[in-house]
Design an enzyme around this catalytic site. Structure first.
Site, PDB file in Angstrom:
ATOM      1  N   CYS A 180       0.833  -1.197   0.000  1.00 47.82           N
ATOM      2  CA  CYS A 180       0.000   0.000   0.000  1.00 47.82           C
ATOM      3  C   CYS A 180       0.878   1.261   0.000  1.00 47.82           C
ATOM      4  O   CYS A 180       1.824   1.367  -0.774  1.00 47.82           O
ATOM      5  CB  CYS A 180      -0.944  -0.064   1.199  1.00 47.82           C
ATOM      6  N   THR A 181       0.592   2.218   0.869  1.00 48.05           N
ATOM      7  CA  THR A 181       1.377   3.455   0.903  1.00 48.05           C
ATOM      8  C   THR A 181       2.722   3.283   1.575  1.00 48.05           C
ATOM      9  O   THR A 181       3.472   4.256   1.710  1.00 48.05           O
ATOM     10  CB  THR A 181       0.595   4.577   1.622  1.00 48.05           C
TER      11      THR A 181
END
Length: 274
Positions: free
Chosen positions: A152-153
């Site tokens: 993800c981030t």
């Protein structure tokens, strides 16, 4: 990079939608090889090889980002998976409802064979990207790791360290434009992307796919397939709504609103729980 600028562009708004429009024609679901920036990564591990896998926890991470890959990687023969944070103890997720125990502090860890950096909501991602102690530790571990990965981030954190410069990578769909425009990174809208020894995964659930791919690189396809069967990972969701490239703008905005509301509700009562 200012705190407010980062918050404004990281996960929300028209920029994210524009990024999805620009990338919607690209395919999804496969790993993409990039030109290696260094020597070729190691071949699958021999039987009996010990593997030290560390998953970084920091305040505000998304729960499945570390725990999904941990479920996969902890099943590999000879592998140990440990949660690591700045300080040992419970570390809360983005919703503040759940905490996972970090058994080791970054001061205790100077070498890992595999490093995984999870993603988070705005609160967690921004803080991690600005946390110089964490960034220095990630950089130091990466110097000697066999694999450095993110979910993800978490790729934004790797980018803030400088590890994605000139590479191909993926991230959470709403953060794609930020990654592309603020760093020297070629964004690919794939479930996972390999560039040399660095493997980045898209949002949250993509960490499971990335972990299985990493398992195949570490222990071979047969072992990775056996792990997949062992955890009965055969996803058949009731809706075909998980691909941002196929989602309409209204659904994207609803998704981002649900995330924001789940991360911000009852901040004061939850924060008192420690």
């Amino acid at each position: 990079m200012s705190h407010m600028t980062t918050r404004r562009h990281l996960l929300r708004g028209a920029a994210a939608t524009a990024a999805l429009t620009m990338t919607s024609a690209a395919g999804t679901g496969t790993a993409q090889a990039a030109k290696p920036a260094q020597a070729a990564p190691p071949t699958p591990a021999a039987a009996g090889t010990m593997l030290d896998i560390g998953i970084l926890l920091y305040d505000g991470y998304s729960l499945l980002d570390p725990t999904g890959p941990a479920e996969v990687l902890s099943r590999l023969p000879g592998a140990t998976v440990t949660m690591v944070a700045q300080k040992r103890g419970p570390v809360r997720t983005d919703t503040r409802d759940v905490a996972v125990m970090a058994e080791r502090s970054i001061a205790d860890v100077d070498h890992l064979d595999v490093l995984l950096v999870p993603g988070a909501g705005n609160r967690g991602t921004v803080a991690a990207m600005e946390n110089q102690e964490l960034l220095r530790w990630i950089r130091r571990i990466d110097r000697h790791s066999q694999w450095t990965t993110s979910v993800c981030t978490g790729s934004l954190v790797l980018a803030a360290v400088g590890l994605l410069k000139g590479r191909r990578a993926t991230t959470y769909w709403a953060s794609a434009e930020y990654l592309r425009t603020h760093y020297d990174v070629t964004y690919l809208p794939e479930r996972y992307v390999r560039s040399g020894k660095i493997i980045t995964a898209a949002g949250v659930s993509a960490g499971l796919d990335m972990a299985l791919y990493l398992a195949s690189l570490i222990a071979g396809d047969d072992t990775a397939k056996a792990v997949q069967l062992a955890i009965e990972y055969d996803p058949r969701p009731p809706f075909d709504a998980g691909d941002a490239a196929k989602a309409d703008p209204e659904l994207k905005q609803r998704a981002l609103r649900l995330l924001a509301e789940s991360q911000e509700q009852e901040v004061a009562p939850k924060s008192r729980r420690g």
